[in-house]
Each structure stands twice: as C-alpha cells, then as structure tokens.
Design a protein around this motif. Sequence first.
Motif, PDB file in Angstrom:
ATOM      1  N   GLU A   6      -9.138   1.231 -21.408  1.00 40.81           N
ATOM      2  CA  GLU A   6      -8.234   1.980 -20.548  1.00 40.81           C
ATOM      3  C   GLU A   6      -8.693   3.427 -20.421  1.00 40.81           C
ATOM      4  O   GLU A   6      -9.320   3.971 -21.324  1.00 40.81           O
ATOM      5  CB  GLU A   6      -6.802   1.988 -21.111  1.00 40.81           C
ATOM      6  CG  GLU A   6      -6.175   0.629 -21.315  1.00 40.81           C
ATOM      7  CD  GLU A   6      -6.280   0.154 -22.748  1.00 40.81           C
ATOM      8  OE1 GLU A   6      -5.455  -0.663 -23.182  1.00 40.81           O
ATOM      9  OE2 GLU A   6      -7.217   0.618 -23.447  1.00 40.81           O
ATOM     10  N   CYS A  22      -8.163   0.146 -16.112  1.00 44.38           N
ATOM     11  CA  CYS A  22      -8.526  -0.754 -17.200  1.00 44.38           C
ATOM     12  C   CYS A  22      -9.769  -1.513 -16.753  1.00 44.38           C
ATOM     13  O   CYS A  22      -9.693  -2.351 -15.853  1.00 44.38           O
ATOM     14  CB  CYS A  22      -7.387  -1.712 -17.514  1.00 44.38           C
ATOM     15  SG  CYS A  22      -7.814  -3.000 -18.709  1.00 44.38           S
ATOM     16  N   TRP A  36       0.078  -4.613 -17.973  1.00 45.49           N
ATOM     17  CA  TRP A  36       0.160  -3.315 -18.640  1.00 45.49           C
ATOM     18  C   TRP A  36       1.407  -3.323 -19.531  1.00 45.49           C
ATOM     19  O   TRP A  36       2.503  -3.666 -19.076  1.00 45.49           O
ATOM     20  CB  TRP A  36       0.276  -2.175 -17.632  1.00 45.49           C
ATOM     21  CG  TRP A  36      -1.001  -1.842 -16.929  1.00 45.49           C
ATOM     22  CD1 TRP A  36      -1.401  -2.280 -15.703  1.00 45.49           C
ATOM     23  CD2 TRP A  36      -2.045  -0.977 -17.402  1.00 45.49           C
ATOM     24  NE1 TRP A  36      -2.629  -1.755 -15.390  1.00 45.49           N
ATOM     25  CE2 TRP A  36      -3.040  -0.944 -16.416  1.00 45.49           C
ATOM     26  CE3 TRP A  36      -2.228  -0.218 -18.562  1.00 45.49           C
ATOM     27  CZ2 TRP A  36      -4.212  -0.199 -16.545  1.00 45.49           C
ATOM     28  CZ3 TRP A  36      -3.380   0.534 -18.690  1.00 45.49           C
ATOM     29  CH2 TRP A  36      -4.359   0.533 -17.697  1.00 45.49           C
ATOM     30  N   TYR A  94      -0.107   3.355 -23.508  1.00 43.20           N
ATOM     31  CA  TYR A  94      -0.192   2.291 -22.513  1.00 43.20           C
ATOM     32  C   TYR A  94      -1.403   1.421 -22.806  1.00 43.20           C
ATOM     33  O   TYR A  94      -2.511   1.931 -23.009  1.00 43.20           O
ATOM     34  CB  TYR A  94      -0.286   2.885 -21.114  1.00 43.20           C
ATOM     35  CG  TYR A  94       1.046   3.408 -20.619  1.00 43.20           C
ATOM     36  CD1 TYR A  94       1.615   4.540 -21.189  1.00 43.20           C
ATOM     37  CD2 TYR A  94       1.728   2.759 -19.596  1.00 43.20           C
ATOM     38  CE1 TYR A  94       2.848   5.013 -20.757  1.00 43.20           C
ATOM     39  CE2 TYR A  94       2.960   3.222 -19.156  1.00 43.20           C
ATOM     40  CZ  TYR A  94       3.512   4.349 -19.742  1.00 43.20           C
ATOM     41  OH  TYR A  94       4.727   4.808 -19.314  1.00 43.20           O
ATOM     42  N   CYS A  96      -3.604  -2.161 -21.609  1.00 42.00           N
ATOM     43  CA  CYS A  96      -3.804  -3.261 -20.682  1.00 42.00           C
ATOM     44  C   CYS A  96      -4.170  -4.507 -21.486  1.00 42.00           C
ATOM     45  O   CYS A  96      -4.648  -4.413 -22.624  1.00 42.00           O
ATOM     46  CB  CYS A  96      -4.860  -2.949 -19.637  1.00 42.00           C
ATOM     47  SG  CYS A  96      -6.548  -2.879 -20.231  1.00 42.00           S
TER      48      CYS A  96
END
Length: 124
Positions: A6, A22, A36, A94, A96
């Motif tokens: 990411e 990503c 995500w 965050y 992915c």
Amino acid sequence: QVLLVESGGGLVQAGGSLRLSCAASGRTDSSYAMGWFRQAPGKERELITAISRIGTSTYYADSVKGRFTISRDNAKNTVYLQMNSLKPEDTAVYYCAAGLRTLLALTPYQYDYWGQGTQVTVSS
C-alpha cells in the motif's frame, strides 16, 4: 504467493482527500477479489470497501459510502481507494487484501493475502 504494497497514506485535514494505492506483485496471472480494511487504535479491523475480480461489483460500509471510491486497474495489478471528505474518525491504518476463492469477498476470512498497511491520520 502475492505481495501487496500500500501507498498514499499520510496526514490530512478534515474535509480533505487522499488516494491510496495497493500494488500487487508475484502471482498475478489471475485477478483477485480485493478489499480495503482499516483498523483504528483499540478497535477491530473492519472491511470498508471491496471490489470484484473484474470490477463490476463493489461494496461499501455505511461509514464510507458516498465519500470513498474503490477502483482497480488489472493491467497494472493495482487497486485504488479514493477518499474524499475525510473525517477525524477515518484515522486508522488502512490495509488492502486479496482473495482468491470468491468473486467478491465480504469477510476477512475470504482474503488470502494482506498488505502491511499505511497510516491515514485526519486532523480536526
């Protein structure tokens, strides 16, 4: 094996925008269901958006619907997350993820590969 990386996280003021990317490498001969997730301090990891293998179907959690957009470019083996109208409560790491076993993956158990995460911080 699939490696997911990411990028695009950072610090932004409330109301601002960020775009996360990503990039997948390794076994990319087949497309994957992509998603995500995010995890805020003291909270469980949650799925916020997902996209099907060829991008025809998407899912959004209520918390991001209308503000975030997921997209993919299979030629580049990359999935994007456009985040607009960011709020302080969007602050999280965050991640992915890629799933091999389904067309659209809506639970963590349907994902087989995970990125290392990127921090998004939204200041008020």
